[in-house]
Write an enzyme that holds these catalytic residues in place. Structure first.
Site, PDB file in Angstrom:
ATOM      1  N   ASN A 134      -0.828  13.055 -25.625  1.00 41.17           N
ATOM      2  CA  ASN A 134      -0.297  11.913 -24.876  1.00 41.17           C
ATOM      3  C   ASN A 134       0.433  12.415 -23.637  1.00 41.17           C
ATOM      4  OD1 ASN A 134       2.617  12.320 -25.543  1.00 41.17           O
ATOM      5  ND2 ASN A 134       1.803  12.077 -27.618  1.00 41.17           N
ATOM      6  N   ASP A 147       0.142  10.130 -33.709  1.00 40.37           N
ATOM      7  CA  ASP A 147       0.104   9.437 -35.003  1.00 40.37           C
ATOM      8  C   ASP A 147      -1.129   9.821 -35.814  1.00 40.37           C
ATOM      9  OD1 ASP A 147       2.484   7.964 -34.843  1.00 40.37           O
ATOM     10  OD2 ASP A 147       1.554   6.571 -33.429  1.00 40.37           O
ATOM     11  N   PHE A 173      13.458   7.735 -31.523  1.00 38.09           N
ATOM     12  CA  PHE A 173      13.064   7.077 -30.278  1.00 38.09           C
ATOM     13  C   PHE A 173      11.954   6.101 -30.616  1.00 38.09           C
ATOM     14  CE2 PHE A 173      14.520   8.746 -26.088  1.00 38.09           C
ATOM     15  CZ  PHE A 173      15.521   9.574 -26.544  1.00 38.09           C
TER      16      PHE A 173
HETATM   17  O1  PMT Z   1       8.679  13.376 -22.498  1.00 33.50           O
HETATM   18  P1  PMT Z   1       8.905  12.372 -21.387  1.00 33.50           P
HETATM   19  O2  PMT Z   1       7.773  12.356 -20.395  1.00 33.50           O
HETATM   20  O3  PMT Z   1      10.254  12.547 -20.752  1.00 33.50           O
HETATM   21  O4  PMT Z   1       8.880  10.921 -22.052  1.00 33.50           O
HETATM   22  C1  PMT Z   1       9.879  10.567 -22.966  1.00 33.50           C
HETATM   23  C2  PMT Z   1       9.313   9.714 -24.108  1.00 33.50           C
HETATM   24  C3  PMT Z   1       8.826   8.376 -23.553  1.00 33.50           C
HETATM   25  C4  PMT Z   1       8.166  10.452 -24.798  1.00 33.50           C
HETATM   26  C5  PMT Z   1      10.471   9.525 -25.142  1.00 33.50           C
HETATM   27  O5  PMT Z   1      11.549   8.960 -24.486  1.00 33.50           O
HETATM   28  C6  PMT Z   1      10.036   8.695 -26.341  1.00 33.50           C
HETATM   29  O6  PMT Z   1      10.013   7.494 -26.321  1.00 33.50           O
HETATM   30  N1  PMT Z   1       9.682   9.389 -27.460  1.00 33.50           N
HETATM   31  C7  PMT Z   1       9.167   8.760 -28.680  1.00 33.50           C
HETATM   32  C8  PMT Z   1       7.744   8.362 -28.498  1.00 33.50           C
HETATM   33  C9  PMT Z   1       7.129   7.889 -29.814  1.00 33.50           C
HETATM   34  O7  PMT Z   1       6.400   8.622 -30.412  1.00 33.50           O
HETATM   35  O8  PMT Z   1       7.521   6.709 -30.219  1.00 33.50           O
HETATM   36  P2  PMT Z   1       6.984   6.014 -31.591  1.00 33.50           P
HETATM   37  O9  PMT Z   1       7.509   4.640 -31.498  1.00 33.50           O
HETATM   38  O10 PMT Z   1       5.511   6.233 -31.702  1.00 33.50           O
HETATM   39  O11 PMT Z   1       7.686   6.830 -32.744  1.00 33.50           O
HETATM   40  C10 PMT Z   1       8.951   6.459 -33.263  1.00 33.50           C
HETATM   41  C11 PMT Z   1       9.718   7.662 -33.721  1.00 33.50           C
HETATM   42  O12 PMT Z   1       9.029   8.319 -34.792  1.00 33.50           O
HETATM   43  C12 PMT Z   1       9.927   8.715 -32.651  1.00 33.50           C
HETATM   44  O13 PMT Z   1      11.242   9.215 -32.780  1.00 33.50           O
HETATM   45  C13 PMT Z   1       8.922   9.791 -32.996  1.00 33.50           C
HETATM   46  O14 PMT Z   1       9.380  11.111 -32.617  1.00 33.50           O
HETATM   47  C14 PMT Z   1       8.815   9.667 -34.514  1.00 33.50           C
HETATM   48  N2  PMT Z   1       7.504  10.045 -35.060  1.00 33.50           N
HETATM   49  C15 PMT Z   1       6.395   9.347 -34.732  1.00 33.50           C
HETATM   50  C16 PMT Z   1       5.183   9.684 -35.299  1.00 33.50           C
HETATM   51  C17 PMT Z   1       5.118  10.767 -36.196  1.00 33.50           C
HETATM   52  N3  PMT Z   1       3.979  11.119 -36.754  1.00 33.50           N
HETATM   53  N4  PMT Z   1       6.235  11.448 -36.491  1.00 33.50           N
HETATM   54  C18 PMT Z   1       7.424  11.101 -35.943  1.00 33.50           C
HETATM   55  O15 PMT Z   1       8.442  11.745 -36.213  1.00 33.50           O
END
Ligand code: PMT
Length: 417
Positions: A210, A279, A324
């Protein structure tokens, strides 16, 4: 929280070939809108003219203890009283000896002795001189006085030798200066941060990934370090340099990130998961490059482990967990759902559709949601956003009393840890 803008820096330059690098540092400070006043030793002036420093700083350079100019009478007292911090770079063996023994033999040493402001010292000299017990003892002594030493690095020296003694880089010095002006409210805390994307390989040349650049996670790491934390940054593939004073673990896949995070988690007081973890991953990895023989290609994917949800399930008492969420709509309700489902204390919800927010850009606009409510932050730089996240973390941290002495690893000076 601002950087070095408006900060009054008294910059002491002593006589080493590395004095030319000090000229570049003065430029960097001025570029950040710091107000720089330079003091040079007589030896420094033999390497670089005071005119250079006057032109770069935009201020007169101070050279002499016995200046009769009435404005500068008692300069050794006034110069330091008017400044926010003093930076001595390069600090030669001679200057270190004066600082360590309190010998007020020239203007620089005298001003340092009279100063009641933080002093950052960057030694630079030949490696044999640096290794001498007298110099080592002097460095230890100034550390004990509370000076912030940014150690020299190894490399090829001006004398032609290769070894320790090279003036440190500007980035490390800047971090030490910035830390002087931050609260040390994370002192003694072990903080684990994830950043960047993960890559899920399809074949030897292709992967699913991504747009995460790592900028948000690296900003969190830099600012936590400045606020006194012991920081481990676990990052997917990004093109950013390691932040000074931070332990960096570089990984590629979600599985590797999971192993690294679970390895560090038991010791962490705070975990912040800003990484954009893939994911899904391909079920099968092709050892050979996939050929484009057919019109289409069907990919079979399986779910990756949700690292954050796993952390939420297994978290030890008193550990603070921050997630996040990258959302394009229903930001607050989606954030709240993830906060509860993943058993978090705080979630930072990005709007990923705004032109200046989320992936890749230098700024971010987020909503901070905890169990009690939410705060919508304005569009800020990623560093300023990171500070606001740490402000929220600090208010949520269990009140464990931590003294800097108990946690020397939390000391913000790389040199005095
Ligand atoms: O890196 P940059 O270009 O500065 O951009 C920053 C960002 C937009 C990437 C960052 O600020 C951000 O939003 N990161 C989280 C992105 C994300 O994966 O969001 P999500 O809603 O899909 O996941 C929710 C949370 O679960 C996140 O804390 C993620 O780290 C965690 N996760 C998700 C999937 C997975 N398999 N394992 C996880 O731990």
């Amino acid at each position: 929280m601002a950087g070095l803008q408006g900060k009054k820096i008294l910059f002491g330059v002593s006589g080493s070939i590395a004095a030319y690098k000090a000229a570049e540092w003065v430029r960097e400070l001025v570029r950040e809108e710091a107000v720089v006043t330079v003091i040079m030793t007589a030896a420094a002036e033999r390497f670089v003219s005071s005119l250079t420093f006057a032109a770069l700083s935009g201020n007169p350079v101070h050279l002499d203890m016995f200046d009769t100019d009435s404005e500068r009478i008692m300069a050794h007292i006034n110069l330091s009283r008017e400044a926010d911090a003093m930076l001595i770079a390069p600090a030669t063996a001679q200057t270190l000896a004066r600082l360590a023994s309190g010998i007020a033999e020239d203007l620089l040493a005298t001003v340092a002795l009279a100063a009641r402001i933080p002093i950052v010292v960057c030694p630079a000299m030949n490696s044999a001189m640096l290794a001498h017990p007298a110099v080592q003892e002097n460095i230890s002594r100034v550390c004990r006085f509370g000076y912030h030493v940014v150690h020299s690095t190894s490399g090829s020296l001006a004398c032609g030798e290769i070894g320790d003694g090279r003036l440190t880089d500007w980035e490390s010095t800047r971090e030490t200066l910035l830390a002087l002006f931050q609260p040390d409210d994370l002192c003694g805390r072990q903080v684990v941060i994830t950043a960047g994307p993960t890559r899920e390989p399809l074949d030897p040349v292709r992967f699913l990934s991504n747009r995460s650049s790592g900028k948000m996670g690296f900003a969190l790491a830099r600012t936590a370090r400045r606020r006194g934390a012991q920081v481990t940054l676990i990052t997917g593939p990004v093109s950013l340099a390691n932040p000074p004073g931070v332990d960096v673990i570089r990984v590629s896949t979600a599985e590797e990130m999971a192993q690294a995070v679970f390895g560090c988690a038991p010791r962490a007081d705070v975990i912040v998961k800003s990484a954009a973890v893939a994911d899904f991953k391909p079920i099968a990895f092709s050892e050979h490059k996939l050929k484009k023989k057919t019109q289409g290609l069907q990919l079979d994917l399986e779910k990756n482990i949700d690292i954050l949800a796993e952390l939420g399930r297994k978290r030890p008492p008193r550990q603070l967990l921050v997630g996040f969420a990258a959302e394009s709509r229903e930001h607050a309700s989606e954030g709240r759902r993830k906060l509860v489902e993943k058993n978090l204390d705080l979630i930072v919800v990005n709007d990923i559709l705004g032109p200046q927010t989320g992936f890749e850009v230098e700024t971010n606009q987020v909503i901070l949601i905890d169990r009690k409510g939410h705060v919508e932050l304005p569009l800020l730089s990623k560093e300023a956003t990171a500070h606001r996240i740490w402000d929220a973390v600090v208010t949520l941290l269990p009140a464990v009393s931590v003294s800097p002495q108990e946690y020397s690893s939390g000391n913000r000076d790389p040199g005095c840890a």
